[in-house]
Motif scaffolding. Structure first.
Motif, PDB file in Angstrom:
ATOM      1  N   GLU B 223      26.215  34.131  60.006  1.00 18.86           N
ATOM      2  CA  GLU B 223      27.411  34.599  59.308  1.00 18.86           C
ATOM      3  C   GLU B 223      27.598  33.807  58.012  1.00 18.86           C
ATOM      4  N   PRO B 224      28.133  34.461  56.979  1.00 24.21           N
ATOM      5  CA  PRO B 224      28.315  33.770  55.695  1.00 24.21           C
ATOM      6  C   PRO B 224      29.411  32.723  55.782  1.00 24.21           C
ATOM      7  N   GLN B 225      29.339  31.773  54.862  1.00 22.53           N
ATOM      8  CA  GLN B 225      30.375  30.728  54.833  1.00 22.53           C
ATOM      9  C   GLN B 225      31.665  31.330  54.293  1.00 22.53           C
ATOM     10  N   LEU B 226      32.720  31.103  55.030  1.00 27.30           N
ATOM     11  CA  LEU B 226      33.969  31.766  54.664  1.00 27.30           C
ATOM     12  C   LEU B 226      34.570  31.232  53.370  1.00 27.30           C
ATOM     13  N   GLU B 227      34.402  29.904  53.109  1.00 29.77           N
ATOM     14  CA  GLU B 227      35.043  29.330  51.909  1.00 29.77           C
ATOM     15  C   GLU B 227      34.471  29.957  50.641  1.00 29.77           C
ATOM     16  N   THR B 228      33.120  30.003  50.592  1.00 29.79           N
ATOM     17  CA  THR B 228      32.515  30.547  49.369  1.00 29.79           C
ATOM     18  C   THR B 228      32.850  32.022  49.207  1.00 29.79           C
ATOM     19  N   LEU B 229      32.848  32.717  50.343  1.00 21.73           N
ATOM     20  CA  LEU B 229      33.158  34.138  50.284  1.00 21.73           C
ATOM     21  C   LEU B 229      34.610  34.358  49.863  1.00 21.73           C
ATOM     22  N   GLY B 230      35.482  33.515  50.365  1.00 17.84           N
ATOM     23  CA  GLY B 230      36.902  33.582  49.985  1.00 17.84           C
ATOM     24  C   GLY B 230      37.065  33.367  48.492  1.00 17.84           C
ATOM     25  N   ALA B 231      36.329  32.388  47.962  1.00 18.18           N
ATOM     26  CA  ALA B 231      36.394  32.115  46.526  1.00 18.18           C
ATOM     27  C   ALA B 231      35.926  33.333  45.743  1.00 18.18           C
ATOM     28  N   ALA B 232      34.840  33.943  46.228  1.00 19.99           N
ATOM     29  CA  ALA B 232      34.313  35.125  45.540  1.00 19.99           C
ATOM     30  C   ALA B 232      35.322  36.260  45.583  1.00 19.99           C
ATOM     31  N   ALA B 233      35.955  36.426  46.747  1.00 21.84           N
ATOM     32  CA  ALA B 233      36.958  37.484  46.869  1.00 21.84           C
ATOM     33  C   ALA B 233      38.109  37.239  45.900  1.00 21.84           C
ATOM     34  N   GLY B 234      38.537  35.975  45.811  1.00 26.00           N
ATOM     35  CA  GLY B 234      39.615  35.617  44.879  1.00 26.00           C
ATOM     36  C   GLY B 234      39.234  35.991  43.461  1.00 26.00           C
ATOM     37  N   MET B 235      37.993  35.634  43.096  1.00 26.58           N
ATOM     38  CA  MET B 235      37.550  35.947  41.737  1.00 26.58           C
ATOM     39  C   MET B 235      37.431  37.449  41.530  1.00 26.58           C
ATOM     40  N   GLY B 236      36.987  38.123  42.586  1.00 26.65           N
ATOM     41  CA  GLY B 236      36.898  39.583  42.510  1.00 26.65           C
ATOM     42  C   GLY B 236      38.251  40.187  42.186  1.00 26.65           C
ATOM     43  N   ILE B 237      39.277  39.703  42.866  1.00 27.40           N
ATOM     44  CA  ILE B 237      40.628  40.236  42.635  1.00 27.40           C
ATOM     45  C   ILE B 237      41.093  39.926  41.217  1.00 27.40           C
ATOM     46  N   VAL B 238      40.813  38.687  40.781  1.00 24.18           N
ATOM     47  CA  VAL B 238      41.215  38.299  39.426  1.00 24.18           C
ATOM     48  C   VAL B 238      40.539  39.205  38.387  1.00 24.18           C
ATOM     49  N   PHE B 239      39.233  39.396  38.541  1.00 20.54           N
ATOM     50  CA  PHE B 239      38.500  40.229  37.579  1.00 20.54           C
ATOM     51  C   PHE B 239      38.993  41.672  37.597  1.00 20.54           C
ATOM     52  N   LEU B 240      39.259  42.164  38.809  1.00 24.12           N
ATOM     53  CA  LEU B 240      39.687  43.551  38.923  1.00 24.12           C
ATOM     54  C   LEU B 240      41.056  43.754  38.267  1.00 24.12           C
ATOM     55  N   THR B 241      41.957  42.803  38.522  1.00 23.08           N
ATOM     56  CA  THR B 241      43.291  42.896  37.905  1.00 23.08           C
ATOM     57  C   THR B 241      43.179  42.816  36.389  1.00 23.08           C
ATOM     58  N   ALA B 242      42.406  41.810  35.943  1.00 24.83           N
ATOM     59  CA  ALA B 242      42.204  41.664  34.499  1.00 24.83           C
ATOM     60  C   ALA B 242      41.579  42.933  33.941  1.00 24.83           C
ATOM     61  N   GLY B 243      40.639  43.497  34.693  1.00 24.06           N
ATOM     62  CA  GLY B 243      39.971  44.725  34.265  1.00 24.06           C
ATOM     63  C   GLY B 243      40.958  45.836  34.022  1.00 24.06           C
ATOM     64  N   PHE B 244      41.841  46.065  34.993  1.00 24.75           N
ATOM     65  CA  PHE B 244      42.821  47.144  34.843  1.00 24.75           C
ATOM     66  C   PHE B 244      43.776  46.874  33.678  1.00 24.75           C
ATOM     67  N   LEU B 245      44.193  45.609  33.532  1.00 20.77           N
ATOM     68  CA  LEU B 245      45.144  45.283  32.459  1.00 20.77           C
ATOM     69  C   LEU B 245      44.508  45.475  31.086  1.00 20.77           C
ATOM     70  N   ILE B 246      43.324  44.900  30.910  1.00 21.84           N
ATOM     71  CA  ILE B 246      42.663  44.990  29.608  1.00 21.84           C
ATOM     72  C   ILE B 246      42.315  46.440  29.284  1.00 21.84           C
ATOM     73  N   PHE B 247      41.789  47.130  30.287  1.00 21.68           N
ATOM     74  CA  PHE B 247      41.429  48.536  30.101  1.00 21.68           C
ATOM     75  C   PHE B 247      42.657  49.353  29.706  1.00 21.68           C
ATOM     76  N   GLY B 248      43.757  49.076  30.406  1.00 19.32           N
ATOM     77  CA  GLY B 248      45.001  49.800  30.127  1.00 19.32           C
ATOM     78  C   GLY B 248      45.475  49.593  28.697  1.00 19.32           C
ATOM     79  N   LYS B 249      45.280  48.362  28.191  1.00 16.73           N
ATOM     80  CA  LYS B 249      45.674  48.063  26.815  1.00 16.73           C
ATOM     81  C   LYS B 249      44.782  48.789  25.807  1.00 16.73           C
TER      82      LYS B 249
END
Lengths: 428, 258
Positions: B223-249
């Protein structure tokens, strides 16, 4: 709401498109390049120019109304339509729209040549914002309208261009919307398909859909639209009944063409003042109801009975002749002679021309006569006006004369409605 | 929020565009849909030949070690390079018809993603064939890893495709960036080869944890390490939010500059 023609009800129908003082500019860069090097090097001295395409236009459209936007290329009419579609946004002013908007600006958007007609219907309709079940429900209608039942599962690349446009149009026209925006796409397919599209448009209109059309085909606009808005250099020049606005627009365009032709001519040959003298003379005689280049002119129009006597009053089933005397500056080989009949409330009753009837141009001598023999004018009692035009096949007017004469139709009895029908009652 | 609602209303369009892309891609070819599987299999064949005959690696079954990481990377890198041009590619649509513009990058990323899913079938089949014993919790977390990668790829594609409309050099820059990014992600080497003091920097790269997670699940069968995966998920959310905001602008003036 059922009867939009009724002025009083019209007042009460809700405004579904509200355009208030909309301005739009485009930034035109002098060299068109936006590369990184130039961005950095010439950060503060990028050369560009703001071009105001729309300089403040306002109009409202009520539910169920059909509006035509006309104007020269580059006048801003397509920009206006694109802003209604929300592809572009205004720099100033507001646009408010109520209801589901569908735009027929691009036909066959997203078609994939290797996929079947059926699959492409799904793609294309989904781009117009339809959901799967909505497309399922319309699929039969679309296929039937396109007349492609036998080919619908073949890849689109095997279609002829006519089949392709038919399919594309079938999808576009079957997208139900509250507001339909149409850009210059009514002229697709062969004559019979065009007529079908046209009827579909009228059906859509009858259902209460609000329509905005951008087109150069004035006659189409006249047939569908309740109102024409003429945009000229980013502002509304005229707005009103198509029947009233179009002659003004045509006069303007003809004058423009003429002065352009004149300029060219002067440049080419350095013609003497005499020529211009006659042209100015022509222009002076051009009233608001009459315009054209004057290369051919209607001299006299009279309405005669079959026996050749001049008269103006006929019964609905009585044959008559429209007799035209014309002159031309020199022999013209490809002219079109056309007439249109209007009721006093500007309802377009009937129109035809030599191109429609014979699909061949008419040759005009320097002096001559034309007789149009009509079997009848089966309309209800009233006074009808006749427009007459001598023009080129491309619509350039030699002489367009609005309301050149009147004909009065009087039956023994007064019945209701527009047309006159011979009839009898049998009561058992 | 309104944007999300509108995108939901246009879900049929997303579906249709993805369908069109996947089906249309091989429609005219003889082997058709089989190409989806042939391409990764051939890739695998090449790696196997190269790394077991020519460049022998001390990592056991290096071809597989590389393969399980490369397929997810290919997806990400296609979003980064080709994805950045997706709006310009669909110029006629964007210029002529109204629809929520987000539909275009979403369709692109989704279609690449679905393509990756097919490849993953090949990957898993090859893993089983090579005698890898999967752990059940590991396999169950695979969709989660994929979801995180999808979010990350979508966020970045939205940002880059929107910028690319205004600034066409982006595509070329991203071509180079993608190459550098590949070598900075432990795809061809092991995380253990990175000097200890540089490790925190490498961990900033969200693709590091994603690739590691894929490899944990598919190569090591754990099984994958949860900490690293959690960090990746966090970054995924950040990028996705930023993506929608920048795209919207940026989306309002798309059709003016196209």
């Amino acid at each position: 709401m059922e009867d939009n023609k009724d002025g009083k009800l019209m007042e009460e129908t809700p405004v579904v498109i509200d355009v208030q003082n909309v301005k739009k500019k485009f930034r035109i860069y002098a060299d068109g390049s936006t590369s990184l090097k130039e961005r950095i090097l010439f950060r503060n001295r990028r050369r560009y120019e703001d071009r105001w395409v729309l300089k403040g236009i306002s109009f409202q459209v009520r539910q169920g109304e059909a509006i035509g936007l006309i104007g020269e290329n580059g006048c801003g009419k397509s920009t206006t339509l694109k802003m209604l579609t929300r592809i572009l946004y205004p720099n100033e002013g507001t646009i408010r729209m109520k209801g589901r908007v569908s735009s027929l600006i691009e036909l066959g958007a997203g078609f994939h040549p290797d996929l079947s007609g059926r699959e492409n219907i799904y793609t294309n309709a989904s781009i117009f914002g339809l959901k799967r079940q909505e497309i399922d429900r319309r699929l039969e209608d679309i296929i039937e309208f396109s007349e492609l039942e036998d080919y619908i599962d073949n890849p689109v690349r095997t279609y002829s261009s006519g089949m392709y446009t038919r399919l594309a149009f079938a999808v576009a026209i079957n997208v139900d919307a509250d507001i339909l925006l149409v850009d210059e796409i009514l002229a697709v397919g062969d004559a019979s398909f065009q007529a079908k599209c046209f009827h579909k448009m009228q059906e859509i209109k009858a259902k209460g859909t609000t329509i905005v059309i951008v087109s150069h085909a004035l006659d189409r606009i006249e047939q569908i639209c309740d109102r024409t808005i003429w945009i000229e250099e980013g502002v509304i020049r005229e707005s009103g009944l198509p029947r009233n606005v179009h002659p003004l627009y045509m006069a303007y365009m003809n004058e423009k063409n003429q002065s352009r032709a004149e300029r060219e001519q002067r440049r080419k040959e350095g013609r003497k003042a005499a020529e211009n003298e006659t042209r100015r003379d022509n222009k002076e005689r051009t009233g608001q109801k009459r315009e054209g280049s004057g290369e051919a002119r209607v001299e006299k129009v009279s309405i005669q009975g079959v026996d050749g006597t001049e008269k103006n009053s006929f019964s609905p089933m009585e044959p008559f002749v429209i007799h035209i005397d014309y002159t031309a500056q020199k022999k013209i080989n490809n002219a079109v002679v056309g007439i249109a009949v209007y009721r006093s409330d500007q309802t377009y009753i009937y129109g035809t021309n030599t191109l429609i009837d014979t699909s061949a141009p008419v040759a005009l001598e320097e002096k001559g006569q034309i007789d149009l023999k009509m079997d009848s004018l089966p309309v209800n009692n009233g006074v009808y006006s006749i427009d007459l035009a001598l023009h080129r096949p491309d619509g350039f007017n030699y002489d367009f004369w609005k309301e050149v004469c009147r004909i009065s139709i009087a039956d023994k009895v007064q019945t209701a409605g527009i047309i006159s029908v011979s009839h009898r009652w049998e009561i058992h | 929020m309104d944007t999300l609602k509108e995108i939901w209303a246009y879900r049929t369009m997303i579906h249709a565009l993805v369908h069109k892309d996947l089906r249309g891609r091989y429609q005219a070819s003889v082997l058709g849909f089989l190409w989806t599987f042939i391409v990764p299999l051939c890739q695998l064949l090449v790696y196997t030949v190269v790394f077991s005959v020519i460049m022998k690696s001390n990592i056991e079954k290096f071809y597989l070690y590389l393969f399980v990481a490369l397929i997810p990377w290919n997806f990400f890198s296609s979003c980064l390079t080709a994805g950045s041009g997706c709006l310009l590619q669909q110029k006629t649509l964007v210029n002529k018809i109204y629809f929520p513009r987000e539909v275009i990058p979403i369709s692109f990323v989704t279609s690449s993603f679905v393509n990756m899913l097919y490849c993953e079938i090949v990957v898993i089949a090859v893993c089983i064939f090579s005698g890898i014993r999967f752990s059940l919790p590991g396999l169950l977390s695979l969709p989660l890893v994929m979801a995180v990668e999808y979010m990350l790829a979508l966020g970045i594609t939205m940002i880059m495709s929107a910028i690319d409309v205004y600034f066409r050099d982006m595509e070329h820059i991203l071509g180079i960036l993608s190459m550098a990014w590949m070598f900075l992600t432990p795809i061809m080497y092991d995380l253990s080869r990175i000097p200890k003091r540089l490790l925190p920097v490498f961990q900033l790269n969200p693709m590091t944890s994603i690739v590691t997670a894929y490899r944990d699940i598919l190569y090591w069968g754990r099984e994958p390490q949860l900490e690293t995966l959690g960090a990746a998920a966090g970054m995924g959310i950040v990028f996705l939010t930023a993506g929608f905001l920048i795209f919207g602008k940026l989306k309002r003036r798309f059709s003016e500059v196209m």
